[in-house]
Design a protein around this motif. Structure first.
Motif, PDB file in Angstrom:
ATOM      1  N   LEU A  44     -54.571 -15.300 -31.340  1.00  0.00           N
ATOM      2  CA  LEU A  44     -53.132 -14.788 -31.350  1.00  0.00           C
ATOM      3  C   LEU A  44     -52.426 -15.645 -30.241  1.00  0.00           C
ATOM      4  N   ASP A  45     -51.450 -16.634 -30.466  1.00  0.00           N
ATOM      5  CA  ASP A  45     -50.749 -17.514 -29.572  1.00  0.00           C
ATOM      6  C   ASP A  45     -49.697 -16.746 -29.179  1.00  0.00           C
ATOM      7  N   LEU A  46     -49.551 -16.449 -27.853  1.00  0.00           N
ATOM      8  CA  LEU A  46     -48.709 -15.451 -27.302  1.00  0.00           C
ATOM      9  C   LEU A  46     -47.403 -16.433 -26.589  1.00  0.00           C
ATOM     10  N   ASP A  47     -47.693 -17.717 -26.570  1.00  0.00           N
ATOM     11  CA  ASP A  47     -46.654 -18.493 -26.036  1.00  0.00           C
ATOM     12  C   ASP A  47     -45.746 -18.083 -24.870  1.00  0.00           C
ATOM     13  N   GLY A  48     -46.759 -17.579 -23.944  1.00  0.00           N
ATOM     14  CA  GLY A  48     -46.240 -17.167 -22.619  1.00  0.00           C
ATOM     15  C   GLY A  48     -45.763 -15.829 -22.505  1.00  0.00           C
ATOM     16  N   ARG A  49     -46.131 -15.077 -23.452  1.00  0.00           N
ATOM     17  CA  ARG A  49     -45.440 -13.466 -23.296  1.00  0.00           C
ATOM     18  C   ARG A  49     -46.613 -12.891 -22.434  1.00  0.00           C
ATOM     19  N   THR A  50     -46.323 -11.710 -21.996  1.00  0.00           N
ATOM     20  CA  THR A  50     -47.096 -11.129 -20.921  1.00  0.00           C
ATOM     21  C   THR A  50     -48.004 -10.248 -21.723  1.00  0.00           C
ATOM     22  N   VAL A  51     -49.215  -9.954 -21.122  1.00  0.00           N
ATOM     23  CA  VAL A  51     -50.300  -9.003 -21.541  1.00  0.00           C
ATOM     24  C   VAL A  51     -50.382  -8.182 -20.120  1.00  0.00           C
ATOM     25  N   MET A  52     -50.135  -6.950 -20.372  1.00  0.00           N
ATOM     26  CA  MET A  52     -50.189  -5.943 -19.203  1.00  0.00           C
ATOM     27  C   MET A  52     -51.179  -4.899 -19.807  1.00  0.00           C
ATOM     28  N   PRO A  53     -51.727  -3.883 -18.844  1.00  0.00           N
ATOM     29  CA  PRO A  53     -52.342  -2.653 -19.340  1.00  0.00           C
ATOM     30  C   PRO A  53     -51.505  -1.616 -20.133  1.00  0.00           C
ATOM     31  N   GLY A  54     -52.082  -0.834 -21.037  1.00  0.00           N
ATOM     32  CA  GLY A  54     -51.343   0.163 -21.574  1.00  0.00           C
ATOM     33  C   GLY A  54     -51.095   1.185 -20.310  1.00  0.00           C
ATOM     34  N   MET A  55     -49.699   1.894 -20.427  1.00  0.00           N
ATOM     35  CA  MET A  55     -49.460   2.837 -19.492  1.00  0.00           C
ATOM     36  C   MET A  55     -49.985   4.188 -19.873  1.00  0.00           C
ATOM     37  N   THR A  56     -49.881   4.842 -18.502  1.00  0.00           N
ATOM     38  CA  THR A  56     -50.304   6.505 -18.892  1.00  0.00           C
ATOM     39  C   THR A  56     -48.964   7.201 -18.218  1.00  0.00           C
ATOM     40  N   LEU A  57     -48.553   7.967 -18.965  1.00  0.00           N
ATOM     41  CA  LEU A  57     -47.513   9.017 -18.659  1.00  0.00           C
ATOM     42  C   LEU A  57     -48.122  10.077 -18.033  1.00  0.00           C
ATOM     43  N   GLY A  58     -47.920  10.117 -16.514  1.00  0.00           N
ATOM     44  CA  GLY A  58     -48.755  11.222 -15.917  1.00  0.00           C
ATOM     45  C   GLY A  58     -48.075  12.568 -15.860  1.00  0.00           C
ATOM     46  N   HIS A  59     -46.875  12.984 -16.298  1.00  0.00           N
ATOM     47  CA  HIS A  59     -46.343  14.132 -16.240  1.00  0.00           C
ATOM     48  C   HIS A  59     -45.535  14.198 -17.597  1.00  0.00           C
ATOM     49  N   THR A  60     -45.795  15.003 -18.539  1.00  0.00           N
ATOM     50  CA  THR A  60     -44.877  15.113 -19.484  1.00  0.00           C
ATOM     51  C   THR A  60     -45.092  16.455 -20.285  1.00  0.00           C
TER      52      THR A  60
END
Length: 441
Positions: free
Chosen positions: A52-68
């Motif tokens: 998958l060619d992301l062409d410079g896009r950012t890969v980051m960790p999935g987030m956790t919503l800590g209080h909902t």
């Protein structure tokens, strides 16, 4: 043998509190990250790899919503929280909220008070494959008392159905309710060391649970393998929560320096509260709150002290986690990333640091600190692809089209992979207008 996936020509935001790495690639094998490596070393021509060619896009960790509160539906007060909607209506709304989380970059949530035990039901439905949603750490129903110790009123309990909220009157009942909630699937228990200026039964500076009641609740939770989190705004409530051995302090809005040092020493998680009181104060009149009512709150003082203590918490290394009472009318579900923006814009916390609150620290709170929350070899491939680097401009996470692909355990759960495949690339470079996200493939 399953094929591997290569997220190629990416910017990698590791979730470690530092600047993103340009020109890197992430190799995924099954549900795990196999390697993070410079793009020049990527195994482009190896057999069995989807590129998958992301062409410079950012890969980051999935987030956790800590209080909902996943089953709150744009409520205005505590009465609406319990009585405005039927439990079936709340359950359907909670399922929709849970299903929508991954598309917003949140691959997990930790509950903070579950009306009728809906958190636990959602977790079971996701585990059985009946509902597509994030990883869930279910919270108990709110474990509450009728008021501060000096004005407890047994009549209040008669007005609150036990299935909606547990209202304890004795230490024995406290322990029984904690045990029951855990038996029903709660992995974290919610108690209240202090009130809240918006509560009918106790204001922010007032105590709700006694020190002894907090200790009983915490001890019982820990004996059964669960965590415990305490709603703690007032300083005395914060001190009592620390002494009781809670795992999480929610809000901590009137914490002083001594309390912060004690929190740091014990490694207690703090889920601060800036976005929710700020939004109530600045937009409350749009939701029917009168100016006179807003003036009765001490939320301006709470916001001011929160702004004071946030940099101190960072300096002390306190594990801060993002998530701030979503589900009220002024903090509706789906606006989660706006909280992150406020920490950067209003509190001046650097974006890479704020991202750790939602990624690495959130995963730690959810019990996956060694398994998720960062983009590193061996971690779960719970990943988010963004059209811009959130470590430089955190608003990309709330921008329409800013999140283009989300993987949960290596499987696409939001957005589509087809635009990034060699020969079918129709996407724009970061900063441009992205192609519409396709169906999950």
């Amino acid at each position: 043998m399953s094929r591997k996936t290569l997220l190629h020509r990416a910017t990698v935001q590791e979730g470690l509190g530092r600047a993103s790495l340009p020109r890197h690639s992430v190799l995924i094998d099954g549900d795990r990250i196999e390697a993070v490596l410079p793009e020049g070393l990527a195994p482009l021509n190896a057999p069995g790899i989807d590129v998958l060619d992301l062409d410079g896009r950012t890969v980051m960790p999935g987030m956790t919503l800590g209080h909902t509160h996943i089953a709150y539906l744009n409520v205005l007060d505590g009465r609406e929280m319990l009585f405005k909607y039927s439990v079936p209506d709340l359950t359907l709304a909670a399922a929709r909220n849970a299903e929508n989380l991954p598309a917003l970059g949140y691959t997990a949530f930790v509950g903070a008070g579950s009306v009728s035990g809906i958190d636990m039901a959602l977790r079971r439905a996701v585990d059985r494959g009946e509902l597509r949603g994030p990883r869930i750490t279910p919270c108990s129903r709110d474990l509450m008392v009728s008021g501060p110790p000096e004005r407890r009123n047994p009549e209040v309990k008669k007005r609150i159905p036990t299935d909606l909220m547990r209202l304890a009157e004795t230490p024995e009942e406290m322990a029984e309710y904690v045990t029951t909630e855990i038996a029903q699937g709660a992995e974290i228990v919610k108690v209240f060391s202090s009130g809240d200026d918006t509560f009918p039964n106790g204001r922010s500076h007032e105590l709700l649970f006694t020190p002894e009641e907090l200790k009983i609740a915490a001890r019982t939770a820990h004996e059964h393998g669960a965590l415990i989190r305490a709603h703690s705004r007032g300083l005395d409530g914060i001190r009592n929560a620390i002494a009781a051995g809670v795992d999480v302090i929610d809000h901590a809005t009137y914490a002083d320096d001594e309390a912060l040092h004690a929190i740091a020493e014990r490694g207690i998680f703090v889920v601060p509260s800036l976005y929710q009181p700020h939004m109530l104060l600045t937009t409350g009149t749009r939701h029917g709150k009168t100016t006179e009512y807003l003036e009765t709150l001490e939320f301006e003082a709470e916001v001011a002290n929160t702004l004071r203590i946030l940099p101190i918490m960072v300096e002390l290394g306190i594990p801060v986690v993002a998530g701030d009472d979503f589900g009220f009318a002024w903090t509706p579900h789906g606006t989660y990333a706006k909280e992150l923006e406020l920490y950067v814009e209003m509190a001046g916390i650097p974006a890479p640091t704020v991202l750790t609150w939602a990624t690495a620290n959130g995963a730690r709170l959810a019990g996956r600190g060694d398994d998720a929350g960062t983009v590193q070899a061996g971690r779960l491939a719970d990943l988010v692809v963004t059209n811009g680097d959130p470590a430089e401009d955190i608003s990309v996470l709330s921008r329409p089209g800013g999140i283009e692909l989300v993987l949960l355990g290596g499987t696409p759960v939001a957005g589509g992979t087809e635009p990034f495949r060699t020969g079918t690339r129709r996407h724009a470079r970061p900063g441009g207008t992205p192609a519409p996200a396709g169906a999950v493939r």
